[in-house]
Design an enzyme around this catalytic site. Sequence first.
Site, PDB file in Angstrom:
ATOM      1  CB  CYS A   1      -1.196  -0.332   1.224  1.00  0.00           C
ATOM      2  SG  CYS A   1       0.313  -0.278   2.822  1.00  0.00           S
TER       3      CYS A   1
ATOM      4  CG  HIS B   1      -0.736   4.112   4.909  1.00  0.00           C
ATOM      5  ND1 HIS B   1      -1.374   3.213   5.981  1.00  0.00           N
ATOM      6  CD2 HIS B   1      -0.405   3.229   4.432  1.00  0.00           C
ATOM      7  CE1 HIS B   1      -1.004   1.994   5.825  1.00  0.00           C
ATOM      8  NE2 HIS B   1      -0.784   1.839   5.060  1.00  0.00           N
TER       9      HIS B   1
END
Length: 329
Positions: free
Chosen positions: A126, A234
């Site tokens: 990711c 994130h």
Amino acid sequence: MKIAVVGATGMVGEVMLNVLKERNFPVTELIPVASEKSVGKTIAFSGKDYTVVSLATAVSLRPDIALFSAGGNTSLEWAPKFAEIGTTVIDNSSAWRMDQTKKLIVPEINASQLSKNDKIIANPNCSTIQMVMALAPLHKHYKIKRIVVSTYQSISGTGVKAVKQLENELAGIKGEMAYPYPIHQNALPHCDVFEENGYTKEEMKLVRETQKILDDKTIAVTATAVRIPTAGGHSESVNVAFEKDFDLTEIRNILSNTPGVTVQDNLNENSYPMPIYANGKDDVFVGRIRRDESQPNTLNMWIVADNLRKGAATNTVQIAEYLVENSLL
Ligand code: 2RA
């Protein structure tokens, strides 16, 4: 299209099911797959109930595509079994990413590499996906020399146990620990396990996967990955040095015209990317774009994305869409 979702009851698996529905992926039959303890449960998908089956049963049902998010060991053992019967596997684990015979795909960047022969395709990590989504178009224009990245990663990247640990800490309950320390009001420079060189696996994924996806081993990358008690995505502070100089307006125009990237960068309006905004969205958000005044041809930026969506489930489904649209199954 007969689609197996391996890890259907996990966090990424559930998001993959949502994304398949949201994007009207042509699913004629869903095969939800999970561990033995979940076999027999039912999962509702697009108005129908499907029964969770074992991996062996799923292979026998011969799906066209199998979307995996079930950990590296399961993928190493079972992805080849699906591939042997002609299923195309798109895997979210790190198991196949650095395998020289497997493609590591972010559709907006390198889907054109894919062919009918690719029966096991790796979905990148990711934190790598969101970074290369912003850097790939800039690399084309200015050629990257070096990347210094610090990540601020949501607990959702670790999984349900970590989310539960934060809930317990907020409620003052002593419970099972996903981390060696409390995560509430804390920041852990420890994502995944430490390697011999003192970096964590998560940090080395950023190094190795970036070079593979951008197909350029000359790009120097160094990373520090930090876990913080956020939900929703994130964040990354990226410092990137180019071979060539650049114009900030041109940088913003390039990013604004990159499919899947949204520039959020207006300091007069305190406009910049944040996880609480990125949560539930598929774009990669870029802001705090500014020249690094300490050295030439170098740029700073802040990159945020929902790690369960573009960082995992959406990227996986987009790869499947590309395969269908280009008759590569
Ligand atoms: C993490 N990228 O955030 C890893 C795996 N999802 O922990």
